[in-house]
Design an enzyme around this catalytic site. Structure first.
Site, PDB file in Angstrom:
ATOM      1  N   ASP A   1      15.259 -12.637 -24.337  1.00 17.93           N
ATOM      2  CA  ASP A   1      15.448 -13.800 -23.477  1.00 17.93           C
ATOM      3  C   ASP A   1      16.522 -14.735 -24.039  1.00 17.93           C
ATOM      4  O   ASP A   1      16.535 -15.032 -25.231  1.00 17.93           O
ATOM      5  CB  ASP A   1      14.106 -14.546 -23.386  1.00 17.93           C
ATOM      6  CG  ASP A   1      14.116 -15.660 -22.359  1.00 17.93           C
ATOM      7  OD1 ASP A   1      14.471 -15.372 -21.198  1.00 17.93           O
ATOM      8  OD2 ASP A   1      13.772 -16.801 -22.707  1.00 17.93           O
TER       9      ASP A   1
ATOM     10  N   GLU B   1      19.555 -10.457 -22.410  1.00 15.76           N
ATOM     11  CA  GLU B   1      19.915 -11.337 -21.307  1.00 15.76           C
ATOM     12  C   GLU B   1      21.010 -12.256 -21.832  1.00 15.76           C
ATOM     13  O   GLU B   1      20.734 -13.193 -22.580  1.00 15.76           O
ATOM     14  CB  GLU B   1      18.712 -12.178 -20.851  1.00 15.76           C
ATOM     15  CG  GLU B   1      19.055 -13.043 -19.659  1.00 15.76           C
ATOM     16  CD  GLU B   1      18.184 -14.299 -19.515  1.00 15.76           C
ATOM     17  OE1 GLU B   1      18.091 -14.802 -18.398  1.00 15.76           O
ATOM     18  OE2 GLU B   1      17.633 -14.790 -20.503  1.00 15.76           O
TER      19      GLU B   1
HETATM   20  C1  GLC Z   1      15.354 -16.811 -19.053  1.00 16.23           C
HETATM   21  C2  GLC Z   1      14.283 -16.286 -18.112  1.00 16.23           C
HETATM   22  C3  GLC Z   1      13.763 -17.423 -17.276  1.00 16.23           C
HETATM   23  C4  GLC Z   1      13.175 -18.477 -18.189  1.00 16.23           C
HETATM   24  C5  GLC Z   1      14.210 -18.897 -19.236  1.00 16.23           C
HETATM   25  C6  GLC Z   1      13.577 -19.721 -20.316  1.00 16.23           C
HETATM   26  O1  GLC Z   1      16.464 -17.251 -18.379  1.00 16.23           O
HETATM   27  O2  GLC Z   1      14.774 -15.229 -17.348  1.00 16.23           O
HETATM   28  O3  GLC Z   1      12.810 -16.990 -16.340  1.00 16.23           O
HETATM   29  O4  GLC Z   1      12.784 -19.599 -17.443  1.00 16.23           O
HETATM   30  O5  GLC Z   1      14.823 -17.808 -19.868  1.00 16.23           O
HETATM   31  O6  GLC Z   1      12.827 -18.928 -21.194  1.00 16.23           O
END
Ligand code: GLC
Ligand code: CA
Length: 553
Positions: free
Chosen positions: A202, A244
Protein backbone atom coordinates in the site's frame (compact mmCIF):
# COMPACT_ATOMS: atom_id res chain seq x y z
CA UNK A 1 18.65 -16.93 -18.06
CA UNK A 2 15.03 -16.79 -17.10
CA UNK A 3 13.42 -18.87 -14.41
CA UNK A 4 10.45 -20.85 -15.73
CA UNK A 5 8.56 -20.80 -12.50
CA UNK A 6 7.84 -17.10 -12.13
CA UNK A 7 4.18 -17.86 -11.49
CA UNK A 8 3.09 -14.23 -11.43
CA UNK A 9 4.02 -13.79 -15.09
CA UNK A 10 0.98 -15.76 -16.18
CA UNK A 11 -1.30 -15.36 -13.18
CA UNK A 12 -4.88 -14.10 -13.03
CA UNK A 13 -5.35 -12.14 -9.81
CA UNK A 14 -8.75 -11.63 -8.15
CA UNK A 15 -9.10 -8.94 -5.53
CA UNK A 16 -11.68 -9.16 -2.75
CA UNK A 17 -12.54 -7.93 0.69
CA UNK A 18 -13.28 -10.72 3.18
CA UNK A 19 -15.77 -8.41 4.89
CA UNK A 20 -18.05 -8.11 1.86
CA UNK A 21 -17.60 -11.52 0.23
CA UNK A 22 -19.57 -14.13 2.20
CA UNK A 23 -21.00 -14.22 5.72
CA UNK A 24 -21.56 -17.63 7.31
CA UNK A 25 -22.57 -16.80 10.90
CA UNK A 26 -25.28 -14.27 10.11
CA UNK A 27 -23.60 -11.38 11.92
CA UNK A 28 -23.70 -9.37 8.70
CA UNK A 29 -19.97 -9.36 8.12
CA UNK A 30 -18.17 -11.61 5.65
CA UNK A 31 -15.71 -14.04 7.20
CA UNK A 32 -12.88 -16.44 6.38
CA UNK A 33 -15.22 -19.39 6.72
CA UNK A 34 -17.44 -17.84 4.03
CA UNK A 35 -14.47 -17.16 1.78
CA UNK A 36 -13.32 -20.77 2.22
CA UNK A 37 -16.74 -22.07 1.21
CA UNK A 38 -16.69 -19.88 -1.90
CA UNK A 39 -13.29 -21.09 -3.04
CA UNK A 40 -14.90 -23.56 -5.44
CA UNK A 41 -16.61 -20.65 -7.15
CA UNK A 42 -13.26 -18.87 -7.50
CA UNK A 43 -11.49 -22.01 -8.66
CA UNK A 44 -14.24 -22.49 -11.25
CA UNK A 45 -13.77 -18.97 -12.50
CA UNK A 46 -10.16 -19.91 -13.04
CA UNK A 47 -8.35 -17.25 -11.05
CA UNK A 48 -4.94 -18.33 -9.80
CA UNK A 49 -4.23 -15.82 -7.06
CA UNK A 50 -6.37 -13.92 -4.56
CA UNK A 51 -5.41 -10.52 -3.25
CA UNK A 52 -7.10 -9.94 0.10
CA UNK A 53 -7.76 -6.36 1.16
CA UNK A 54 -6.86 -5.68 4.82
CA UNK A 55 -8.49 -8.07 7.30
CA UNK A 56 -6.36 -7.17 10.34
CA UNK A 57 -7.83 -5.85 13.59
CA UNK A 58 -8.87 -2.30 12.86
CA UNK A 59 -11.49 0.33 13.74
CA UNK A 60 -12.14 0.23 9.97
CA UNK A 61 -12.57 3.93 9.54
CA UNK A 62 -10.82 3.46 6.17
CA UNK A 63 -12.01 -0.08 5.44
CA UNK A 64 -9.13 -1.66 7.30
CA UNK A 65 -6.36 0.56 5.91
CA UNK A 66 -6.08 1.75 9.52
CA UNK A 67 -4.50 -1.21 11.29
CA UNK A 68 -4.30 -1.71 15.05
CA UNK A 69 -2.55 -5.10 15.00
CA UNK A 70 -0.43 -6.38 12.12
CA UNK A 71 -0.24 -9.87 13.53
CA UNK A 72 -3.84 -10.92 13.65
CA UNK A 73 -7.23 -11.37 12.07
CA UNK A 74 -10.04 -9.02 13.02
CA UNK A 75 -12.44 -11.12 15.14
CA UNK A 76 -15.27 -10.00 12.87
CA UNK A 77 -13.80 -12.23 10.15
CA UNK A 78 -12.95 -15.20 12.32
CA UNK A 79 -9.91 -16.48 14.13
CA UNK A 80 -6.33 -17.08 13.09
CA UNK A 81 -7.40 -20.71 12.90
CA UNK A 82 -10.03 -19.82 10.29
CA UNK A 83 -7.36 -17.99 8.34
CA UNK A 84 -5.11 -21.05 8.34
CA UNK A 85 -8.03 -23.28 7.29
CA UNK A 86 -8.72 -20.90 4.44
CA UNK A 87 -5.06 -20.91 3.36
CA UNK A 88 -5.09 -24.66 3.38
CA UNK A 89 -8.26 -24.84 1.27
CA UNK A 90 -6.85 -22.33 -1.19
CA UNK A 91 -3.63 -24.28 -1.56
CA UNK A 92 -5.64 -27.45 -2.06
CA UNK A 93 -7.15 -25.78 -5.14
CA UNK A 94 -3.86 -24.39 -6.40
CA UNK A 95 -4.85 -20.82 -5.59
CA UNK A 96 -2.21 -18.49 -4.18
CA UNK A 97 -2.94 -15.69 -1.75
CA UNK A 98 -1.36 -12.28 -1.42
CA UNK A 99 -2.30 -9.85 1.35
CA UNK A 100 -2.21 -6.09 1.79
CA UNK A 101 0.83 -4.66 3.53
CA UNK A 102 -0.27 -1.32 4.97
CA UNK A 103 2.82 0.12 6.62
CA UNK A 104 2.89 3.74 5.57
CA UNK A 105 0.69 4.46 8.58
CA UNK A 106 -1.16 2.77 11.42
CA UNK A 107 -4.50 3.52 13.01
CA UNK A 108 -4.33 6.19 15.70
CA UNK A 109 -5.72 3.43 17.94
CA UNK A 110 -2.68 1.22 17.38
CA UNK A 111 -0.92 0.54 20.71
CA UNK A 112 2.28 2.00 19.21
CA UNK A 113 0.63 5.33 18.53
CA UNK A 114 -1.21 5.36 21.85
CA UNK A 115 2.06 4.83 23.63
CA UNK A 116 3.91 7.30 21.40
CA UNK A 117 1.48 10.13 22.05
CA UNK A 118 1.42 9.51 25.78
CA UNK A 119 4.96 10.70 26.42
CA UNK A 120 8.04 12.13 24.72
CA UNK A 121 9.96 9.38 26.41
CA UNK A 122 7.88 6.60 24.90
CA UNK A 123 9.84 3.91 23.13
CA UNK A 124 7.47 4.42 20.20
CA UNK A 125 7.65 8.22 20.06
CA UNK A 126 10.10 8.15 17.19
CA UNK A 127 8.05 5.56 15.30
CA UNK A 128 5.86 8.44 14.17
CA UNK A 129 6.54 11.85 12.68
CA UNK A 130 6.20 14.88 14.98
CA UNK A 131 6.60 18.61 15.02
CA UNK A 132 6.55 20.96 17.96
CA UNK A 133 5.19 23.79 15.89
CA UNK A 134 2.63 23.74 13.13
CA UNK A 135 4.69 22.97 10.02
CA UNK A 136 4.52 25.20 7.01
CA UNK A 137 2.96 22.75 4.64
CA UNK A 138 0.39 21.52 7.17
CA UNK A 139 -2.51 21.95 4.78
CA UNK A 140 -0.75 20.70 1.64
CA UNK A 141 -0.39 17.30 -0.02
CA UNK A 142 -3.68 15.69 1.00
CA UNK A 143 -4.52 12.42 -0.74
CA UNK A 144 -8.25 12.83 -0.20
CA UNK A 145 -8.98 16.49 -1.00
CA UNK A 146 -12.48 17.41 0.08
CA UNK A 147 -12.59 14.78 2.82
CA UNK A 148 -9.20 15.40 4.41
CA UNK A 149 -8.33 18.87 5.63
CA UNK A 150 -4.62 18.69 6.36
CA UNK A 151 -1.56 16.45 6.46
CA UNK A 152 -0.51 17.59 9.94
CA UNK A 153 -2.80 17.58 12.96
CA UNK A 154 -2.31 18.69 16.52
CA UNK A 155 -2.52 15.94 19.09
CA UNK A 156 -3.52 17.39 22.49
CA UNK A 157 -2.20 14.35 24.32
CA UNK A 158 1.23 14.43 22.70
CA UNK A 159 1.15 18.22 22.67
CA UNK A 160 2.75 18.12 19.26
CA UNK A 161 1.71 17.94 15.63
CA UNK A 162 1.84 14.60 13.84
CA UNK A 163 2.06 13.86 10.15
CA UNK A 164 -0.59 11.93 8.26
CA UNK A 165 -0.45 11.64 4.48
CA UNK A 166 -3.97 10.16 4.52
CA UNK A 167 -6.84 10.73 7.00
CA UNK A 168 -6.05 12.24 10.41
CA UNK A 169 -6.74 8.89 12.09
CA UNK A 170 -3.89 7.35 10.09
CA UNK A 171 -0.63 8.70 11.57
CA UNK A 172 2.36 8.03 9.30
CA UNK A 173 5.03 5.69 10.54
CA UNK A 174 8.52 7.12 10.59
CA UNK A 175 9.83 4.67 8.02
CA UNK A 176 13.34 6.08 8.29
CA UNK A 177 13.59 4.72 11.80
CA UNK A 178 15.56 1.43 11.65
CA UNK A 179 13.29 -0.11 14.29
CA UNK A 180 10.24 0.57 12.15
CA UNK A 181 12.01 -1.02 9.18
CA UNK A 182 12.78 -4.09 11.21
CA UNK A 183 9.15 -4.28 12.28
CA UNK A 184 7.95 -4.09 8.66
CA UNK A 185 10.10 -7.12 7.86
CA UNK A 186 8.80 -8.90 10.91
CA UNK A 187 5.24 -8.37 9.67
CA UNK A 188 6.17 -9.76 6.26
CA UNK A 189 7.94 -12.68 7.88
CA UNK A 190 4.86 -13.49 9.93
CA UNK A 191 2.45 -13.74 7.00
CA UNK A 192 4.97 -15.52 4.80
CA UNK A 193 5.29 -18.14 7.48
CA UNK A 194 1.51 -18.55 7.35
CA UNK A 195 1.74 -19.37 3.67
CA UNK A 196 1.00 -16.19 1.73
CA UNK A 197 2.69 -15.74 -1.65
CA UNK A 198 3.43 -12.09 -1.10
CA UNK A 199 2.02 -8.64 -0.55
CA UNK A 200 0.25 -5.83 -2.27
CA UNK A 201 2.24 -2.91 -0.91
CA UNK A 202 0.00 0.00 0.00
CA UNK A 203 1.05 3.57 -0.82
CA UNK A 204 4.66 2.62 -1.56
CA UNK A 205 6.01 6.02 -2.69
CA UNK A 206 5.02 7.43 0.69
CA UNK A 207 6.52 4.51 2.59
CA UNK A 208 9.97 5.26 1.19
CA UNK A 209 9.71 9.06 1.40
CA UNK A 210 11.54 11.19 3.91
CA UNK A 211 8.99 12.59 6.30
CA UNK A 212 9.26 15.52 8.66
CA UNK A 213 8.19 19.11 9.33
CA UNK A 214 11.00 20.73 7.37
CA UNK A 215 11.07 18.41 4.35
CA UNK A 216 10.41 20.29 1.13
CA UNK A 217 10.76 17.86 -1.72
CA UNK A 218 11.20 14.50 0.01
CA UNK A 219 14.05 12.25 -1.05
CA UNK A 220 13.04 8.64 -1.58
CA UNK A 221 15.04 5.79 -0.23
CA UNK A 222 15.01 3.20 -2.99
CA UNK A 223 17.68 1.15 -1.25
CA UNK A 224 14.99 0.13 1.25
CA UNK A 225 13.11 -1.60 -1.58
CA UNK A 226 16.08 -3.84 -2.18
CA UNK A 227 16.23 -4.65 1.50
CA UNK A 228 12.57 -5.69 1.42
CA UNK A 229 13.07 -7.78 -1.72
CA UNK A 230 16.08 -9.58 -0.28
CA UNK A 231 14.26 -10.33 2.93
CA UNK A 232 11.16 -11.51 1.08
CA UNK A 233 12.97 -13.88 -1.21
CA UNK A 234 15.26 -15.23 1.41
CA UNK A 235 12.24 -16.14 3.50
CA UNK A 236 10.17 -17.45 0.64
CA UNK A 237 11.68 -17.62 -2.82
CA UNK A 238 8.45 -17.73 -4.80
CA UNK A 239 6.76 -14.74 -3.20
CA UNK A 240 6.18 -11.33 -4.73
CA UNK A 241 5.60 -7.71 -3.87
CA UNK A 242 2.95 -5.93 -5.91
CA UNK A 243 3.47 -2.22 -5.46
CA UNK A 244 0.83 0.44 -5.46
CA UNK A 245 2.89 3.30 -6.86
CA UNK A 246 1.14 5.75 -9.13
CA UNK A 247 4.34 7.38 -10.38
CA UNK A 248 5.62 8.89 -13.61
CA UNK A 249 7.30 6.54 -16.10
CA UNK A 250 10.76 7.98 -15.46
CA UNK A 251 10.44 6.58 -11.92
CA UNK A 252 9.48 3.04 -12.93
CA UNK A 253 12.99 1.64 -12.93
CA UNK A 254 13.66 3.16 -9.54
CA UNK A 255 10.86 0.96 -8.24
CA UNK A 256 11.56 -2.17 -10.28
CA UNK A 257 15.30 -1.77 -9.76
CA UNK A 258 17.34 -1.79 -12.94
CA UNK A 259 19.16 -4.84 -11.67
CA UNK A 260 15.90 -6.67 -11.04
CA UNK A 261 16.37 -6.27 -7.33
CA UNK A 262 13.45 -4.21 -6.05
CA UNK A 263 9.69 -4.59 -6.74
CA UNK A 264 8.83 -7.64 -8.88
CA UNK A 265 5.41 -6.21 -9.73
CA UNK A 266 3.75 -2.83 -9.99
CA UNK A 267 0.28 -1.69 -10.96
CA UNK A 268 0.37 0.16 -14.26
CA UNK A 269 -1.60 3.29 -13.43
CA UNK A 270 -0.48 5.17 -16.52
CA UNK A 271 -1.87 2.49 -18.82
CA UNK A 272 -5.01 2.23 -16.70
CA UNK A 273 -5.82 5.91 -17.12
CA UNK A 274 -5.11 5.90 -20.83
CA UNK A 275 -7.12 2.72 -21.23
CA UNK A 276 -10.14 4.55 -19.81
CA UNK A 277 -9.39 7.43 -22.14
CA UNK A 278 -9.43 4.96 -25.04
CA UNK A 279 -12.77 3.55 -23.85
CA UNK A 280 -14.20 7.07 -23.58
CA UNK A 281 -12.82 8.54 -26.80
CA UNK A 282 -12.36 5.47 -29.03
CA UNK A 283 -8.86 6.80 -29.71
CA UNK A 284 -6.14 4.30 -28.84
CA UNK A 285 -3.14 6.50 -29.62
CA UNK A 286 -2.57 7.83 -26.08
CA UNK A 287 -2.88 4.25 -24.80
CA UNK A 288 -0.17 3.20 -27.24
CA UNK A 289 1.92 6.07 -25.90
CA UNK A 290 1.42 4.89 -22.32
CA UNK A 291 2.35 1.32 -23.24
CA UNK A 292 5.55 2.52 -24.88
CA UNK A 293 6.46 4.80 -21.99
CA UNK A 294 6.13 1.89 -19.58
CA UNK A 295 7.77 -0.68 -21.83
CA UNK A 296 11.07 -0.79 -20.04
CA UNK A 297 11.28 -3.18 -17.13
CA UNK A 298 13.81 -5.69 -15.87
CA UNK A 299 13.43 -9.24 -17.04
CA UNK A 300 11.77 -10.79 -13.98
CA UNK A 301 9.59 -7.73 -13.32
CA UNK A 302 5.96 -7.60 -14.36
CA UNK A 303 3.22 -5.02 -14.75
CA UNK A 304 -0.19 -5.65 -13.24
CA UNK A 305 -3.06 -4.35 -15.37
CA UNK A 306 -6.55 -3.62 -14.14
CA UNK A 307 -9.72 -1.79 -15.03
CA UNK A 308 -11.34 -0.69 -11.79
CA UNK A 309 -9.98 -1.27 -8.29
CA UNK A 310 -11.14 -0.69 -4.75
CA UNK A 311 -10.49 3.05 -4.96
CA UNK A 312 -11.74 5.77 -7.25
CA UNK A 313 -10.56 5.65 -10.86
CA UNK A 314 -7.76 8.21 -10.59
CA UNK A 315 -7.45 10.25 -13.81
CA UNK A 316 -4.78 12.59 -12.50
CA UNK A 317 -2.18 11.70 -15.13
CA UNK A 318 -4.36 12.59 -18.13
CA UNK A 319 -4.39 16.06 -19.65
CA UNK A 320 -7.18 18.37 -18.58
CA UNK A 321 -9.01 17.85 -21.85
CA UNK A 322 -8.65 14.09 -21.74
CA UNK A 323 -9.88 13.96 -18.16
CA UNK A 324 -12.87 16.17 -19.01
CA UNK A 325 -13.81 13.77 -21.78
CA UNK A 326 -13.64 10.68 -19.54
CA UNK A 327 -15.76 12.53 -16.96
CA UNK A 328 -18.27 13.53 -19.62
CA UNK A 329 -18.61 10.01 -21.05
CA UNK A 330 -18.34 7.92 -17.91
CA UNK A 331 -19.08 10.03 -14.86
CA UNK A 332 -20.86 13.24 -15.84
CA UNK A 333 -22.65 13.88 -12.52
CA UNK A 334 -20.65 15.48 -9.69
CA UNK A 335 -21.91 12.65 -7.46
CA UNK A 336 -20.04 10.18 -9.67
CA UNK A 337 -16.74 12.00 -9.25
CA UNK A 338 -14.33 12.10 -6.35
CA UNK A 339 -11.31 13.94 -4.94
CA UNK A 340 -11.18 16.34 -7.94
CA UNK A 341 -9.42 13.69 -9.98
CA UNK A 342 -11.47 10.57 -10.43
CA UNK A 343 -14.63 8.56 -10.88
CA UNK A 344 -15.96 6.42 -8.08
CA UNK A 345 -18.35 4.17 -10.04
CA UNK A 346 -17.98 0.52 -10.88
CA UNK A 347 -17.10 -0.51 -14.41
CA UNK A 348 -20.43 -1.87 -15.67
CA UNK A 349 -22.43 1.32 -15.02
CA UNK A 350 -19.58 3.38 -16.50
CA UNK A 351 -20.06 1.40 -19.70
CA UNK A 352 -23.87 1.60 -19.47
CA UNK A 353 -24.05 -2.17 -18.96
CA UNK A 354 -23.32 -2.48 -22.68
CA UNK A 355 -22.28 -6.10 -23.00
CA UNK A 356 -20.20 -5.55 -26.16
CA UNK A 357 -18.21 -2.79 -24.49
CA UNK A 358 -17.77 -4.80 -21.30
CA UNK A 359 -16.35 -7.72 -23.24
CA UNK A 360 -14.12 -5.51 -25.31
CA UNK A 361 -12.83 -3.65 -22.24
CA UNK A 362 -12.03 -6.85 -20.36
CA UNK A 363 -10.60 -8.59 -23.40
CA UNK A 364 -8.35 -5.59 -24.00
CA UNK A 365 -7.18 -5.52 -20.38
CA UNK A 366 -6.49 -9.26 -20.48
CA UNK A 367 -4.27 -8.85 -23.54
CA UNK A 368 -2.08 -6.03 -22.25
CA UNK A 369 1.57 -6.82 -21.57
CA UNK A 370 1.46 -8.03 -17.99
CA UNK A 371 -0.75 -9.80 -15.47
CA UNK A 372 -4.49 -9.08 -15.23
CA UNK A 373 -6.08 -8.15 -11.90
CA UNK A 374 -9.85 -8.33 -11.65
CA UNK A 375 -12.10 -7.20 -8.87
CA UNK A 376 -14.81 -9.20 -7.12
CA UNK A 377 -18.23 -8.64 -8.64
CA UNK A 378 -16.99 -7.34 -11.97
CA UNK A 379 -17.45 -10.84 -13.39
CA UNK A 380 -21.21 -10.50 -12.84
CA UNK A 381 -21.36 -6.85 -13.97
CA UNK A 382 -22.00 -5.55 -10.46
CA UNK A 383 -22.98 -1.90 -10.18
CA UNK A 384 -22.65 0.79 -7.54
CA UNK A 385 -24.86 2.72 -5.14
CA UNK A 386 -24.04 6.40 -5.37
CA UNK A 387 -25.95 7.16 -2.19
CA UNK A 388 -23.05 5.65 -0.26
CA UNK A 389 -20.26 8.05 0.53
CA UNK A 390 -16.87 8.36 -1.18
CA UNK A 391 -15.44 5.01 -2.30
CA UNK A 392 -18.07 2.97 -0.41
CA UNK A 393 -20.45 3.18 -3.35
CA UNK A 394 -18.43 0.55 -5.21
CA UNK A 395 -17.59 -1.66 -2.22
CA UNK A 396 -20.98 -3.29 -1.60
CA UNK A 397 -21.27 -7.03 -0.79
CA UNK A 398 -20.96 -9.68 -3.45
CA UNK A 399 -24.29 -10.62 -5.06
CA UNK A 400 -24.59 -14.39 -4.94
CA UNK A 401 -28.25 -15.18 -5.58
CA UNK A 402 -31.82 -13.91 -5.43
CA UNK A 403 -32.09 -14.86 -1.78
CA UNK A 404 -32.45 -12.08 0.82
CA UNK A 405 -29.40 -9.77 0.86
CA UNK A 406 -28.28 -11.43 -2.35
CA UNK A 407 -27.33 -14.56 -0.44
CA UNK A 408 -24.41 -12.68 1.13
CA UNK A 409 -25.72 -13.06 4.67
CA UNK A 410 -28.55 -14.85 6.47
CA UNK A 411 -28.49 -12.06 9.04
CA UNK A 412 -30.63 -8.97 9.23
CA UNK A 413 -28.02 -6.31 8.85
CA UNK A 414 -25.16 -6.64 6.37
CA UNK A 415 -22.09 -4.42 7.03
CA UNK A 416 -22.96 -2.49 3.91
CA UNK A 417 -26.30 -3.00 2.22
CA UNK A 418 -26.47 -5.27 -0.80
CA UNK A 419 -27.52 -3.35 -3.91
CA UNK A 420 -31.23 -3.85 -4.45
CA UNK A 421 -32.35 -1.62 -7.31
CA UNK A 422 -33.88 -2.74 -10.58
CA UNK A 423 -30.88 -2.31 -12.83
CA UNK A 424 -28.01 -3.60 -10.78
CA UNK A 425 -29.61 -5.07 -7.68
CA UNK A 426 -29.01 -8.68 -6.68
CA UNK A 427 -32.26 -9.83 -8.29
CA UNK A 428 -30.99 -8.62 -11.67
CA UNK A 429 -27.32 -9.46 -11.26
CA UNK A 430 -26.12 -12.43 -9.25
CA UNK A 431 -23.73 -15.33 -9.53
CA UNK A 432 -26.31 -18.13 -9.23
CA UNK A 433 -28.41 -16.95 -12.19
CA UNK A 434 -25.31 -16.33 -14.26
CA UNK A 435 -23.91 -19.77 -13.54
CA UNK A 436 -27.06 -21.23 -15.12
CA UNK A 437 -26.87 -19.04 -18.20
CA UNK A 438 -24.25 -20.07 -20.77
CA UNK A 439 -24.37 -16.56 -22.28
CA UNK A 440 -23.81 -14.71 -19.01
CA UNK A 441 -20.94 -12.34 -18.36
CA UNK A 442 -19.76 -14.68 -15.63
CA UNK A 443 -19.37 -17.54 -18.10
CA UNK A 444 -17.80 -15.22 -20.63
CA UNK A 445 -15.26 -14.16 -17.98
CA UNK A 446 -14.52 -17.77 -17.15
CA UNK A 447 -13.84 -18.50 -20.83
CA UNK A 448 -11.61 -15.48 -21.31
CA UNK A 449 -9.60 -16.36 -18.19
CA UNK A 450 -9.17 -19.87 -19.50
CA UNK A 451 -7.95 -18.54 -22.82
CA UNK A 452 -5.63 -16.04 -21.19
CA UNK A 453 -3.94 -18.82 -19.21
CA UNK A 454 -3.39 -20.73 -22.45
CA UNK A 455 -1.64 -17.71 -23.92
CA UNK A 456 1.52 -17.39 -21.81
CA UNK A 457 2.95 -15.40 -24.73
CA UNK A 458 1.04 -12.39 -23.34
CA UNK A 459 2.43 -12.66 -19.83
CA UNK A 460 5.95 -13.63 -20.80
CA UNK A 461 6.59 -12.44 -24.31
CA UNK A 462 8.05 -9.48 -26.16
CA UNK A 463 5.40 -7.19 -27.53
CA UNK A 464 5.01 -4.76 -30.35
CA UNK A 465 2.27 -2.53 -31.67
CA UNK A 466 1.14 -3.47 -35.18
CA UNK A 467 -0.05 -0.76 -37.55
CA UNK A 468 -3.76 -1.01 -38.24
CA UNK A 469 -4.30 2.23 -40.15
CA UNK A 470 -7.02 3.17 -37.66
CA UNK A 471 -6.80 5.32 -34.53
CA UNK A 472 -9.69 3.30 -33.11
CA UNK A 473 -8.16 -0.14 -33.34
CA UNK A 474 -5.30 -1.45 -31.23
CA UNK A 475 -3.31 -4.45 -32.46
CA UNK A 476 -0.69 -5.97 -30.17
CA UNK A 477 1.63 -8.78 -31.16
CA UNK A 478 3.39 -11.03 -28.66
CA UNK A 479 6.32 -13.31 -29.40
CA UNK A 480 7.60 -15.95 -27.02
CA UNK A 481 9.48 -19.21 -27.50
CA UNK A 482 8.83 -19.51 -31.20
CA UNK A 483 5.12 -18.61 -31.10
CA UNK A 484 3.14 -15.46 -31.65
CA UNK A 485 -0.25 -14.08 -30.65
CA UNK A 486 -2.02 -11.07 -32.10
CA UNK A 487 -4.76 -9.29 -30.17
CA UNK A 488 -6.98 -6.77 -31.98
CA UNK A 489 -9.45 -4.42 -30.26
CA UNK A 490 -11.83 -1.93 -31.80
CA UNK A 491 -12.65 0.69 -29.15
CA UNK A 492 -15.22 2.37 -31.40
CA UNK A 493 -18.91 1.53 -31.68
CA UNK A 494 -18.59 1.65 -35.51
CA UNK A 495 -17.10 -1.19 -37.57
CA UNK A 496 -13.66 -0.60 -39.05
CA UNK A 497 -11.68 -2.27 -41.79
CA UNK A 498 -8.04 -2.58 -40.99
CA UNK A 499 -4.91 -3.95 -42.56
CA UNK A 500 -2.33 -5.91 -40.60
CA UNK A 501 0.98 -7.19 -41.79
CA UNK A 502 2.16 -10.41 -40.23
CA UNK A 503 5.85 -10.84 -40.64
CA UNK A 504 6.44 -14.52 -39.96
CA UNK A 505 8.29 -16.42 -42.68
CA UNK A 506 5.61 -18.20 -44.71
CA UNK A 507 3.32 -19.01 -41.79
CA UNK A 508 1.22 -15.91 -41.78
CA UNK A 509 -2.33 -17.16 -41.33
CA UNK A 510 -4.22 -15.97 -38.26
CA UNK A 511 -6.21 -18.55 -36.34
CA UNK A 512 -8.98 -17.00 -34.25
CA UNK A 513 -8.99 -18.46 -30.74
CA UNK A 514 -12.44 -17.25 -29.77
CA UNK A 515 -14.54 -17.90 -32.88
CA UNK A 516 -14.33 -19.43 -36.35
CA UNK A 517 -13.41 -16.51 -38.56
CA UNK A 518 -9.76 -17.19 -39.28
CA UNK A 519 -7.82 -15.03 -41.67
CA UNK A 520 -5.49 -15.95 -44.53
CA UNK A 521 -3.08 -13.23 -45.51
CA UNK A 522 -1.96 -12.53 -49.05
CA UNK A 523 1.49 -13.69 -50.16
CA UNK A 524 3.14 -10.85 -48.22
CA UNK A 525 1.37 -11.61 -44.95
CA UNK A 526 -1.06 -8.72 -45.35
CA UNK A 527 -4.46 -9.32 -43.75
CA UNK A 528 -7.57 -7.28 -44.38
CA UNK A 529 -9.90 -7.53 -41.43
CA UNK A 530 -13.35 -6.11 -40.87
CA UNK A 531 -13.89 -5.60 -37.14
CA UNK A 532 -17.39 -4.84 -35.92
CA UNK A 533 -18.12 -2.07 -33.40
CA UNK A 534 -16.41 -2.95 -30.09
CA UNK A 535 -15.09 -6.11 -31.77
CA UNK A 536 -12.10 -8.02 -30.47
CA UNK A 537 -9.96 -10.86 -31.79
CA UNK A 538 -7.34 -13.13 -30.27
CA UNK A 539 -5.29 -14.81 -32.99
CA UNK A 540 -2.51 -17.31 -33.05
CA UNK A 541 -0.07 -16.72 -35.85
CA UNK A 542 0.64 -19.68 -38.12
CA UNK A 543 -1.58 -22.45 -36.81
CA UNK A 544 -2.62 -24.47 -33.83
CA UNK A 545 0.57 -26.50 -33.67
CA UNK A 546 2.01 -23.98 -31.24
CA UNK A 547 2.48 -26.49 -28.46
CA UNK A 548 4.76 -28.51 -30.73
CA UNK A 549 6.57 -25.42 -31.88
CA UNK A 550 7.18 -23.93 -28.46
CA UNK A 551 10.89 -23.87 -27.74
CA UNK A 552 12.28 -24.72 -24.34
CA UNK A 553 13.87 -21.40 -23.66
C1 GLC B 1 -4.29 3.12 -0.72
C2 GLC B 1 -5.54 2.26 -0.71
C3 GLC B 1 -6.70 3.08 -0.22
C4 GLC B 1 -6.40 3.56 1.19
C5 GLC B 1 -5.06 4.30 1.21
C6 GLC B 1 -4.60 4.54 2.61
O1 GLC B 1 -4.37 4.14 -1.63
O2 GLC B 1 -5.77 1.71 -1.97
O3 GLC B 1 -7.90 2.36 -0.25
O4 GLC B 1 -7.41 4.42 1.63
O5 GLC B 1 -4.03 3.59 0.56
O6 GLC B 1 -4.10 3.36 3.20
CA1 CA C 1 -19.68 -13.26 9.72
Amino acid sequence: MIINDLWYKNAVIYCLNVETFMDTNADGSGDFEGLSRRLDYLAGLGVTCLWLLPFYPSPRRDDGYDVTDYYGVDPRYGTSGDFIEFMNQARERGIRVIVDLVVNHTSNQHPWFRDARSSRKSKYRDWYVWSKKRPRGWNKGMVFPGSQKSTWSYDPEAREWYFHRFYDFQPDLNTQNPEVREEIKRIMGYWLELGVSGFRVDALPFVISEKGPSIGKPVQDFAFLRELRLFLQWRRGDSVLLAEANVLPDQDLNYFGDRDDRMPMMFNFLVNQNLFYALASADVRPLIGALKKTRQRPITAQWAHFLRNNDELDLGRLTKEQRALVFEKMGPEPSMQLYDRGIRRRLAPMLNFDRRRMEMAYSLMFTLPGTPVIRYGDEIEMGDDLRLKERQCARTPMQWSTEPHGGFTAGEKPVLHVIDDEVCGYRALNAADQLRDPQSFLNWTERIIRMRKECPEIGWGEWQILRTGSAHVLALRYDWRGNAIVAVHNTDDQPHSITLTIDNADRTSLVNLLSNDHSEGDGDGVHKLAIEGFGYRWYRVGGLDYILRRSRS
